[in-house]
Design a protein around this motif. Structure first.
Motif, short mmCIF file in Angstrom:
data_model
loop_
_atom_site.label_atom_id
_atom_site.label_comp_id
_atom_site.label_asym_id
_atom_site.label_seq_id
_atom_site.Cartn_x
_atom_site.Cartn_y
_atom_site.Cartn_z
N UNK A 52 0.76 -1.09 0.06
CA UNK A 52 0.08 0.05 0.04
C UNK A 52 0.75 1.29 -0.04
N UNK A 53 2.03 1.29 0.81
CA UNK A 53 2.82 2.41 0.92
C UNK A 53 3.50 2.67 -0.42
N UNK A 54 3.96 1.43 -1.19
CA UNK A 54 4.85 1.49 -2.45
C UNK A 54 3.57 1.90 -3.36
N UNK A 55 2.53 1.72 -3.45
CA UNK A 55 1.23 2.05 -4.38
C UNK A 55 1.17 3.52 -4.14
N UNK A 56 1.07 4.05 -2.78
CA UNK A 56 1.08 5.47 -2.69
C UNK A 56 2.24 6.28 -3.23
N UNK A 57 3.34 5.89 -3.04
CA UNK A 57 4.40 6.73 -3.35
C UNK A 57 4.54 6.63 -4.79
N UNK A 58 4.22 5.51 -5.38
CA UNK A 58 4.35 5.49 -7.19
C UNK A 58 3.15 6.22 -7.58
N UNK A 59 2.00 6.42 -6.92
CA UNK A 59 0.81 6.95 -7.78
C UNK A 59 0.84 8.15 -8.37
N UNK B 270 2.46 7.21 -11.67
CA UNK B 270 1.56 6.25 -12.64
C UNK B 270 0.50 7.18 -13.11
N UNK B 271 -0.04 8.14 -12.28
CA UNK B 271 -1.01 8.93 -12.88
C UNK B 271 -0.50 9.85 -14.00
N UNK B 272 0.76 10.29 -13.90
CA UNK B 272 1.18 11.10 -15.09
C UNK B 272 1.34 10.24 -15.99
N UNK B 273 1.83 9.04 -15.66
CA UNK B 273 2.12 7.83 -17.09
C UNK B 273 0.82 7.79 -17.79
N UNK B 274 -0.11 7.48 -17.00
CA UNK B 274 -1.66 7.33 -17.62
C UNK B 274 -2.24 8.39 -18.39
N UNK B 275 -2.29 9.55 -17.63
CA UNK B 275 -3.10 10.62 -18.04
C UNK B 275 -2.29 11.58 -19.11
N UNK B 276 -0.99 11.44 -18.87
CA UNK B 276 -0.14 12.59 -20.04
C UNK B 276 0.76 11.75 -20.83
N UNK B 277 0.58 10.46 -20.62
CA UNK B 277 1.32 9.86 -21.84
C UNK B 277 0.62 8.72 -22.42
N UNK B 278 0.32 7.78 -21.70
CA UNK B 278 -0.74 6.49 -22.25
C UNK B 278 -1.87 7.06 -23.03
N UNK B 279 -2.81 7.73 -22.41
CA UNK B 279 -3.90 8.33 -22.69
C UNK B 279 -3.62 9.31 -24.18
N UNK B 280 -2.96 10.15 -24.11
CA UNK B 280 -2.53 10.88 -25.35
C UNK B 280 -2.11 10.13 -26.51
N UNK B 281 -1.38 9.07 -26.37
CA UNK B 281 -0.88 8.33 -27.37
C UNK B 281 -1.90 7.54 -28.02
N UNK B 282 -2.91 6.88 -26.96
CA UNK B 282 -3.95 6.08 -27.43
C UNK B 282 -4.95 7.10 -28.13
N UNK B 283 -5.30 8.42 -27.80
CA UNK B 283 -5.80 9.05 -28.60
C UNK B 283 -5.36 9.69 -29.85
#
Length: 296
Positions: free
Chosen positions: A14-21, A24-37
């Protein structure tokens, strides 16, 4: 030895996920999603006002027949052929010259790094002071040797070489720092032994320095290639793609298609083709490195 219980492992995760979040949010919202779009938009006709209209491979078929797109690729290729070798060689030579333990050397290294952190607007003003056809210092120097003044940024034959020269001046400081890091890892005993055997500065540079920093050279080549294929700011600020379309590089062409002509689907297709070219060139460089790169 510490024994971690089941609840302890859950807490660690849980702590690891919290620190990585945040990442991960940057990767999904600003990288992965724009690439798919972007991938989806490249198969559509989209003008930013109406909903995207699926047209399949029509954008890519249009690219094959678009002479302006091929012209932009040609300009980008010429830019890369001038920029990448010049920056790599100059950065290595500067790093070798500045790899000395002198009092003023940190100040001199910093001076070479100043253009790297300067904006392209500032660089454009400096370049204008040098290459202005009426008042620029470049034409003044040419006049000393009896050479007629040149329209550096207004000549179709000179505009790309001039842009490449300015880009090298701006970016060479960063690559120089990379080479400095590589040079400082070379054992001094190699140079001392070569000097005792009668090797001069040039031979020591060619037979010790160049092979020893081949890994750094490979990194600089890859970074420089990716950078020049993404060239936009310097061209947009200094020439706007002119004269005519003599300096319109691919990213500028993509920008115009998307944000001036509002053909976002077509611009997305251009982006994907440019990504494919960048990927292929990088893979080729990775394959070729086995033939000349030596790691200690």
């Amino acid at each position: 030895m510490t024994i971690t219980t089941g609840s302890g492992k859950v807490a660690e995760r849980l702590w690891a996920s919290l620190f990585a979040s945040p990442y991960l949010a940057h990767l999904v919202l600003l990288t992965a999603w724009p690439v798919l779009a972007l991938s989806y938009l490249s198969f559509t006709d989209y003008d930013t006002v109406s909903p995207p209209n699926w047209i399949g491979l029509d954008n890519y078929a249009r690219l094959l027949k678009d002479e302006y797109f091929w012209n932009s690729l040609l300009n980008t290729g010429l830019f890369a052929l001038l920029y990448v070798p010049a920056q790599t060689v100059l950065a290595l030579v500067l790093a070798a010259g500045l790899n000395q333990r002198l009092t003023f050397m940190p100040l001199l290294r910093g001076a070479y790094f100043v253009p790297v952190v300067s904006s392209w607007v500032v660089i454009a003003y400096v370049a204008d002071a040098v290459f202005n056809p009426r008042t620029g210092s470049a034409n003044t120097v040419l006049g000393w040797f009896g050479v007629d003044p040149q329209n550096w940024l207004d000549s179709p034959a000179l505009v790309i070489p001039t842009l490449a020269l300015v880009a090298v001046w701006k970016g060479v400081g960063y690559m120089m720092v990379l080479f400095l890091a590589g040079l400082q890892s070379i054992p001094k005993s190699l140079y001392e032994a070569a000097e005792m055997d009668g090797a001069g500065p040039v031979r020591r540079f060619l037979h010790i320095t160049v092979p020893a920093v081949s890994g750094t050279t490979f990194l600089v080549l890859v970074l420089s290639t990716i950078s020049v294929l993404q060239a936009f700011e310097q061209v947009y600020v200094m020439t706007g793609g002119g004269p005519g379309d003599a300096s319109e590089v691919t990213v500028l062409y993509m920008y115009r298609q998307g944000f001036e002509y509002f053909q976002m689907g077509y611009a997305a297709a251009v982006a994907w083709v440019l990504f494919g070219i960048t990927l292929v060139l990088t893979l080729v460089q990775l394959w070729l490195q086995r033939k000349w790169v030596h790691y200690a």
